[in-house]
Each structure stands twice: as C-alpha cells, then as structure tokens.
Design a protein around this motif. Structure first.
Motif, PDB file in Angstrom:
ATOM      1  N   UNK B  91       0.813  -1.227   0.000  1.00  0.00           N
ATOM      2  CA  UNK B  91       0.000   0.000   0.000  1.00  0.00           C
ATOM      3  C   UNK B  91       0.844   1.274   0.000  1.00  0.00           C
ATOM      4  N   UNK B  92       1.911   1.264  -0.770  1.00  0.00           N
ATOM      5  CA  UNK B  92       2.716   2.489  -0.889  1.00  0.00           C
ATOM      6  C   UNK B  92       3.496   2.838   0.355  1.00  0.00           C
ATOM      7  N   UNK B  93       3.963   1.818   1.078  1.00  0.00           N
ATOM      8  CA  UNK B  93       4.704   2.090   2.315  1.00  0.00           C
ATOM      9  C   UNK B  93       6.007   2.825   2.026  1.00  0.00           C
ATOM     10  N   UNK B  94       6.571   2.606   0.818  1.00  0.00           N
ATOM     11  CA  UNK B  94       7.841   3.263   0.480  1.00  0.00           C
ATOM     12  C   UNK B  94       7.692   4.780   0.494  1.00  0.00           C
ATOM     13  N   UNK B  95       6.577   5.259  -0.086  1.00  0.00           N
ATOM     14  CA  UNK B  95       6.341   6.708  -0.114  1.00  0.00           C
ATOM     15  C   UNK B  95       6.215   7.243   1.306  1.00  0.00           C
ATOM     16  N   UNK B  96       5.548   6.468   2.136  1.00  0.00           N
ATOM     17  CA  UNK B  96       5.399   6.851   3.528  1.00  0.00           C
ATOM     18  C   UNK B  96       6.758   6.972   4.222  1.00  0.00           C
ATOM     19  N   UNK B  97       7.626   5.951   3.997  1.00  0.00           N
ATOM     20  CA  UNK B  97       8.975   6.000   4.584  1.00  0.00           C
ATOM     21  C   UNK B  97       9.723   7.224   4.093  1.00  0.00           C
ATOM     22  N   UNK B  99       8.486  10.062   2.983  1.00  0.00           N
ATOM     23  CA  UNK B  99       7.955  11.284   3.590  1.00  0.00           C
ATOM     24  C   UNK B  99       8.380  11.398   5.052  1.00  0.00           C
ATOM     25  N   UNK B 100       8.425  10.254   5.748  1.00  0.00           N
ATOM     26  CA  UNK B 100       8.909  10.280   7.135  1.00  0.00           C
ATOM     27  C   UNK B 100      10.329  10.818   7.198  1.00  0.00           C
ATOM     28  N   UNK B 101      11.178  10.319   6.293  1.00  0.00           N
ATOM     29  CA  UNK B 101      12.568  10.782   6.259  1.00  0.00           C
ATOM     30  C   UNK B 101      12.629  12.277   5.997  1.00  0.00           C
ATOM     31  N   UNK B 102      11.791  12.734   5.044  1.00  0.00           N
ATOM     32  CA  UNK B 102      11.760  14.161   4.725  1.00  0.00           C
ATOM     33  C   UNK B 102      11.341  14.956   5.963  1.00  0.00           C
ATOM     34  N   UNK B 103      10.351  14.440   6.677  1.00  0.00           N
ATOM     35  CA  UNK B 103       9.874  15.124   7.882  1.00  0.00           C
ATOM     36  C   UNK B 103      10.974  15.180   8.948  1.00  0.00           C
ATOM     37  N   UNK B 104      11.542  14.005   9.274  1.00  0.00           N
ATOM     38  CA  UNK B 104      12.576  13.965  10.311  1.00  0.00           C
ATOM     39  C   UNK B 104      13.739  14.877   9.943  1.00  0.00           C
ATOM     40  N   UNK B 250       8.720   4.425  10.249  1.00  0.00           N
ATOM     41  CA  UNK B 250      10.104   4.213   9.825  1.00  0.00           C
ATOM     42  C   UNK B 250      10.575   5.288   8.852  1.00  0.00           C
ATOM     43  N   UNK B 251      11.835   5.705   8.981  1.00  0.00           N
ATOM     44  CA  UNK B 251      12.455   6.458   7.883  1.00  0.00           C
ATOM     45  C   UNK B 251      12.919   5.472   6.821  1.00  0.00           C
ATOM     46  N   UNK B 252      13.396   5.996   5.716  1.00  0.00           N
ATOM     47  CA  UNK B 252      13.688   5.166   4.554  1.00  0.00           C
ATOM     48  C   UNK B 252      14.804   4.145   4.830  1.00  0.00           C
ATOM     49  N   UNK B 253      15.795   4.534   5.644  1.00  0.00           N
ATOM     50  CA  UNK B 253      16.907   3.617   5.907  1.00  0.00           C
ATOM     51  C   UNK B 253      16.417   2.341   6.576  1.00  0.00           C
ATOM     52  N   UNK B 254      15.571   2.529   7.575  1.00  0.00           N
ATOM     53  CA  UNK B 254      15.057   1.387   8.328  1.00  0.00           C
ATOM     54  C   UNK B 254      14.144   0.544   7.452  1.00  0.00           C
TER      55      UNK B 254
END
Lengths: 317, 305
Positions: B91-97, B99-104, B250-254
C-alpha cells in the motif's frame, strides 16, 4: 542572577527618567538565556539526562520476582557488578579489540587517501575539479545502511560482477569470510566518508593565503615541495579534526555490521561494541548491562580522542 | 580589491607560470597533469561503481539480475515495472517512509539550525555568568557518540511515553552541539558588535537584533549547519532502530533494511530493494552535488578564524 540584582539597585541612585534604559540592561541580561533556552532545554533532555540515566542504570540491578515479574520489580544499587559483567564478556572485549584493529588500519588509510585527493584536486594540474569533487562527495549523501546494501550486492557471489572480473585474472575473492569481512566493512566506511573528510581538508587548503604559493614559486619550489612544506603543516587542524571524528565514528560502528550480518554469517550479534550493547538491551533485555556497555564505549571514545589530541599537541610543541 | 592575489591563485598561478617557461617545462607540466587526472579518474571510478551497479540492477528483472553481467543492461528493460512495484508495495509504504525521512530530516535540520544559531550567537555576543560553563558542557557534547546516548534515551523516552512516536526521533534531531560550536565561532568572527550597539540605540529589542542582524550575517554558517544536520538525520539508523517499532513511522533507511532482510526467503525483494535504493539515493545525491558549493563556503569562513 547577580546582574539582575545589580541592575535592580541602580534606580535608587538614578533619576526615574532612566527607567527605560534600565529595562534595556535588564533585557540584555535576560537575552542570552532566552536565546539559549530552546537549545539548552533540548540539550538537557537528549544529552545530559540520557547520560545521567545511563550512568545511573549502569549501577543498578533490577530483580523481578515471580515468573513474569508480576509480583513486583525491585531495583537496588549494584556497584560495579554490571561493569564486571560487561568486561567479563569475552565477546564484548573482542568487539572492542576488533574496532581498535579496524581503526588502526582504516582511519590512517582514509585520512591519507582524502589528503592526497584534496591536494590533487587543489593542484593546478587537475582538470574538472568540480566534477571530481561532486563524484567523491556523493557517497556521503548515501546513508550507511543504503551504502552497505549497495556493497553487499557487490560482495555476494552470483550477484556481483566483481567475481567475474576477478576470475579473469584468476582470483576467487571471498568478501564475506571470517577474516575478510572486517575489511569489507572498512571498504564501505572508506567509501562513505572519504569525500566528506576531503571536503573539510579542501576548505582548509583554500584558506591558505595565495602569497605563500607566490613566495614558494619565486623560490622555485616543486609541487611536491609545496605540498610537504606549506600545505601539509597548514591543514593540520583539519587533519586532526577529521581523525578525531573518524576515531569516534569507528567505535560507534553499527549500521554497516548490522546490515551486512544478513548476508555474512561471519558477523555475529556482538561483532562491534554497539551491536553488542544493542543485543544485550533488546535480545537479552538486560538494560543495565547494556547501559554499562554504552558508558564504556563512550569512555573509550573519549579516551582515544583525548589521547590523540594530546599526542598531536605534544608533537607540534 | 586585490583580486590578483585571492586564495584561488593556485589555479590562477598555472597560466601565469606557463608564459615564461620553455616547451620542456610545459611538457613536464602536461605529463604531471595526465598522471593527476588519471589518478582522479580511477578514484572516481571507485566511488561511482556501486551507484552505477544499482542503476543497472534496478532495470533488470529478478532472473536477469542473476543471469546477466552486473555491469551491463539486460535485453529486457524492467526499470519502470520495478519502480511501480516499489511504489505500490504494501500500500505504498515506500512513499510513507520517504515522507517520514523528509519530515525527520527537513524539520529536524531546520529547527536545529535555528536553535544552534541562537545559542551560538548568545555565547559569542553576550558576557554573562555561567557562559564558559555552558559552552564547555555543550562542547563536551560534541565528543559524546550519538549511539552512546541512543540506548539510555530510549529508556528515558519509554518512561515518558514518547518511545515509538514521531517525537522520539524528531526531538533528539533538534540538537546539534557541533552546529552551535560552528555558529559561535562564526558569530565571533563576523557579527559586528558596533552594529548591535547601533541597533540597541535605535531601540530594537535584543531578540529583534538577533533575528534581523544576527541571522542575516550568519547565513553562510547556517547553510553549513543545516546541511550537516540534514545529512546526519537522513543517514541516522541507530536512533530510529532503537526507538521505533511501528513500520509506519520508519524512515527510509530502516524501511529498506526490512526489505533487504526478506530477500533470503523471497527473491522478488531484490527488485524492491534495488529499486528502492535507487529512488532513495537520487534526491540526496542531487542535493549534495548542488549544495556542496555552499557547504564549502560556510566551512572555510568558520575554519579561517
């Protein structure tokens, strides 16, 4: 504190007219604290308190009574028993030894490499310096985890084209063996941070006044001579800075080993000191021993950085 | 001003040195230039090879990944399929990760820079009791390894109920002792005290002086601090790993590492991982290439003084 009370005394001796100016001195006394406040609050929350918690819990022993700790949890002062347990753990000690070996080889190699690259880039004979600078710096923008994933693909037989190339010259490399995997990690770290360190050195090279080069040219000094007698001594602060950060980074090594673990059986769950502390905390749920390990790692980083700084200071005086 | 003797005269010295020299000398110069450029090219090859490999690998299907030469493209070009798969997986979890990275990284670096600037400016431009103690303590913080505080921070945050929330990663990202250190050096060197005095006489409040004069003069240093912090947060792995258990945070690395850890059982995760790696290194690589100019500028000025 005293500044405010001193400012408060003044109106008694002065005319009411100067009240406005008094407010200003008051404001000037408060201003630095107001400016510092957000940083300090967060610094206390994320640096001072955790260090306090770490030291405190490293001296604490938690005993749970009942099968699942349902009849109560008891904390008591444990003295140095957690430290004794951490230091008595052969694998933890081995991981520190492994990082020392790693640091003794990898840090000088990387610092030498980035110094040579910086000197080459800044020399008059270099072409397309901005392209090379960007190419070398690019890996710094690749997170350690991603860099390790990238390199792990190049380390795995069957997937990596490096094996085909090595076979052409009759070699069968084993990047993930028990003896070689440490140097495979060293390669990832070098790949990631050389460009970053190089940039710090380039910045310092650019700060060298042009007159020095002019004078050297008048004296007929060769490029090599200029590098040895002018550039190297003047970039020493940058070299010291990058070395200290590299030493601290080496002891913190975690992501590379943790990610490579999935493809390299030679890496166990206590391969680096940090991995060891992480395993102790989250696999064995022994937070107190993990805290002792974290304190020991920080102490080791401190000691090594200070020893290095002392060493370089003594050498220069 | 004396534009002929600017520090870049290393480059300027080359054409100047050429004119009096005979053909023998310029031939030697040409040879040393060839050696240096060859050396630079070989090293560039080393730095770019893994990136090139992942670029090639992400255009391949899983079968081709193992059966064709890794340094050249396969006959079937599967890049768009792979990317579509990366973006739609789970369900597009990559985009979520992402965006999380961008936010953090974005919010964290922006606020951290502002706080470090205010603190560094205060320590450089005001005399007050406790100044040296505060500065010394913060300087000690520069040498404390980030991973050493992560574990106790987790213990602390779980007691405060902050573990496994956005705050658990964001709050520690807002502090940059090294940034404050740079801002203090830069403030001492560049913020003119007489300018501050003049603004005071004009009746400007202390906070207003910082925001109008201080921040503007500090801008080059702020770019440096912002970039350091941005990359630092973006690349951080240990802190989110310790803090977060909910994959949605999660951020993208994780996130990419959870994909990698599944390739043993499910080989199609190879495509997801290579495609995800490619997508994740594009934005920061572009940022690095563009922004390294500013970065250098800010660092130099801090280093001179």
């Amino acid at each position: 504190m005293t500044t405010t009370s001193r400012a408060g005394q003044r109106p008694a001796r002065q005319l009411p007219r100067t009240k406005a100016r008094n407010n200003r001195t008051d404001g000037a006394a408060r201003a630095p604290w107001m400016l510092l406040a957000p940083f300090l609050v967060l610094f206390v929350l994320t640096f001072i308190l955790p260090i306090f918690v770490a030291v405190l819990s490293s001296f604490t022993k938690v005993t749970r009574s009942g099968l699942f700790g349902e009849t109560g949890v008891e904390s008591e002062f444990a003295g140095f028993s957690n430290y004794a347990q951490a230091l008595g753990d052969g694998s933890f000690i081995a991981s520190i030894g492994r990082m020392l070996l790693f640091g003794i080889i990898q840090v000088p190699v990387m610092i030498a490499l980035c110094t040579v690259l910086a000197l080459m880039l800044e020399s008059a004979s270099a072409k397309w310096p901005s392209f090379f600078r960007a190419a070398y710096f690019l890996p710094y923008g690749v997170p350690g985890v991603i860099a390790t994933i990238l390199w792990s693909f190049l380390y795995v037989p069957g997937l990596s084209p490096l094996f085909d190339i090595a076979a052409l010259v009759g070699l069968t490399p084993d990047f993930l063996g028990a003896n070689s995997v440490l140097w495979s990690i060293a390669n990832i770290v070098t790949w990631s941070y050389t460009g970053y360190n190089m940039l710090i050195i380039v910045a310092q090279l650019k700060a060298i006044p042009g007159e020095l080069y002019e004078a050297a040219k008048v004296d007929g000094a060769s490029t090599f001579r200029v590098a040895l007698s002018i550039q190297l001594p003047l970039i020493k602060p940058a070299l010291v800075l990058t070395t200290v950060f590299s030493i601290i980074g080496t002891l913190q090594l975690f992501a590379e080993a943790e990610v490579l673990k999935t493809v390299a059986p030679a890496i166990d769950s206590q391969y680096t000191p940090n991995l060891s502390a992480y395993t102790t905390a989250f696999a064995y749920n022994d937070y107190n021993v993990a805290a002792a390990q974290a304190v020991l790692i920080a102490l080791a980083a401190f000691t090594l950085s200070f020893a290095f700084l002392k060493f370089t200071n003594r050498k220069s005086s | 001003m004396t534009s002929t003797v600017t520090p870049t005269s290393t480059a300027a010295a080359a054409p100047a040195g050429k004119s009096p020299a005979g053909p023998a000398r310029s031939a030697r110069k040409g040879r040393s230039s060839t050696i240096i450029v060859t050396g630079l090219l070989v090293v560039a090859l080393y730095f770019l090879t893994p990136v090139y490999w992942v670029l090639v690998a992400s255009t391949k299907s899983t079968e081709d990944l193992f059966s064709t030469n890794g340094f050249w493209f396969a006959p079937t070009f599967a890049l768009w399929d792979n990317i579509a798969q990366v973006l739609s997986a789970d369900d597009g979890i990559f985009i979520r990760w992402f965006l999380n990275s961008v936010l953090y990284a974005g919010v964290g670096a922006l606020l951290a820079t502002y706080f470090a600037a205010a603190g560094g400016y205060a320590l450089a431009k005001y005399e007050f009791r406790g100044r040296n103690l505060v500065f010394g303590t913060i300087l000690g913080g520069v040498l404390v390894p980030g991973t050493a505080t992560a574990l106790p921070l987790f213990l602390l945050f779980s007691q405060l109920g902050l573990a496994n929330t956005y705050w658990s990663v964001l709050l520690p990202s807002l502090v940059s002792p090294f940034g404050l250190f740079l801002c203090r050096i830069y403030s001492q060197a560049t913020v003119d005290t007489s300018l501050i005095e003049a603004a005071r006489l004009d009746g400007a409040s202390e906070l207003r002086i910082f925001h109008t004069i201080g921040l503007r003069v500090l801008t080059p240093a702020l770019v440096t601090v912002f970039l350091f912090q941005l990359v630092g947060i973006w690349n951080n792995y240990f802190l989110p790993l310790v803090m977060l258990s909910d994959t949605g945070l999660y951020p993208i690395t994780l996130g990419l590492n959870t994909w990698l850890s599944q390739v043993d059982r499910l080989p199609e995760f190879y495509e997801l991982t290579t495609g995800g790696v490619l997508l994740s290194i594009i934005p920061l690589s572009i940022a690095m290439v563009i922004l390294q100019r500013f970065w250098r500028g800010g660092l130099t000025e801090g280093a001179v003084k």
